[in-house]
Design a protein around this motif. Structure first.
Motif, short mmCIF file in Angstrom:
data_model
loop_
_atom_site.label_atom_id
_atom_site.label_comp_id
_atom_site.label_asym_id
_atom_site.label_seq_id
_atom_site.Cartn_x
_atom_site.Cartn_y
_atom_site.Cartn_z
N TYR A 112 -14.08 -11.99 -9.76
CA TYR A 112 -13.01 -12.54 -8.93
C TYR A 112 -12.69 -13.95 -9.39
O TYR A 112 -13.56 -14.80 -9.50
CB TYR A 112 -13.44 -12.55 -7.47
N ASP A 113 -11.43 -14.17 -9.69
CA ASP A 113 -10.95 -15.49 -10.08
C ASP A 113 -9.78 -15.83 -9.16
O ASP A 113 -8.72 -15.21 -9.23
CB ASP A 113 -10.49 -15.48 -11.55
N PRO A 114 -9.95 -16.82 -8.27
CA PRO A 114 -8.89 -17.12 -7.30
C PRO A 114 -7.62 -17.67 -7.95
O PRO A 114 -6.55 -17.63 -7.36
CB PRO A 114 -9.52 -18.14 -6.37
N ASP A 115 -7.70 -18.17 -9.19
CA ASP A 115 -6.52 -18.74 -9.84
C ASP A 115 -5.67 -17.67 -10.51
O ASP A 115 -4.51 -17.91 -10.80
CB ASP A 115 -6.95 -19.78 -10.88
N ARG A 116 -6.24 -16.53 -10.77
CA ARG A 116 -5.48 -15.46 -11.42
C ARG A 116 -4.83 -14.58 -10.36
O ARG A 116 -5.40 -14.33 -9.30
CB ARG A 116 -6.41 -14.59 -12.26
N PRO A 117 -3.64 -14.10 -10.60
CA PRO A 117 -3.00 -13.20 -9.63
C PRO A 117 -3.74 -11.87 -9.60
O PRO A 117 -4.34 -11.44 -10.58
CB PRO A 117 -1.58 -13.04 -10.17
N THR A 118 -3.69 -11.23 -8.46
CA THR A 118 -4.36 -9.94 -8.32
C THR A 118 -3.52 -8.86 -8.97
O THR A 118 -2.32 -9.01 -9.16
CB THR A 118 -4.55 -9.59 -6.83
#
Length: 132
Positions: A112-118
């Motif tokens: 999970y990377d909060p800066d990348r869009p899902t």
């Protein structure tokens, strides 16, 4: 000839009677009460165990209710362990008979990377609506 047949029948009846007495004696020795008495008698004959046995018996006679509660608790514990073991065996048997499902491993780690869009369309729509 009839005398010899009578003698044989008499011998057979005597043998059956002896066999019945022997079986009764064996059953008497193998009864639970008899086995416990024999084990306790053997324990009492040992000098080190005689004092322990007499002390334990006196404690049971003085406090029968706590002893009954302890015995009931131990019995309940044994019952629960046996039941859980049976469930585990049934589950193992069920799982052994089930078809195995292949697992696809693509080798990519999902982090999970909060800066990348899902990459989830519903989550992307929620994110879009929040930005507006």
């Amino acid at each position: 000839m009839s005398q010899s047949i009578n003698d044989l029948e008499h011998d057979i009846e005597q043998t059956r009677a002896r066999l019945d007495r022997t079986i009764d004696q064996i059953q008497g020795r193998l009864s639970p009460a008899s086995i416990v008495d024999e084990m306790l008698g053997t324990a009492r004959q040992t000098p080190a165990m005689a004092g322990l046995y007499d002390g334990a018996l006196a404690a049971v006679r003085r406090n029968p209710v706590p002893v009954m509660l302890i015995v009931a608790g131990v019995g309940w514990l044994v019952h629960r362990v046996a039941r859980e073991s049976e469930r585990r065996r049934e589950l193992d048997a069920t799982m052994a008979g089930a078809e195995s499902v292949p697992v696809l491993n693509t080798g990519t780690a999902r982090v999970y990377d909060p800066d990348r869009p899902t990459a989830h369309p519903a989550a992307d729509r929620v994110a879009e609506s929040l930005r507006m």
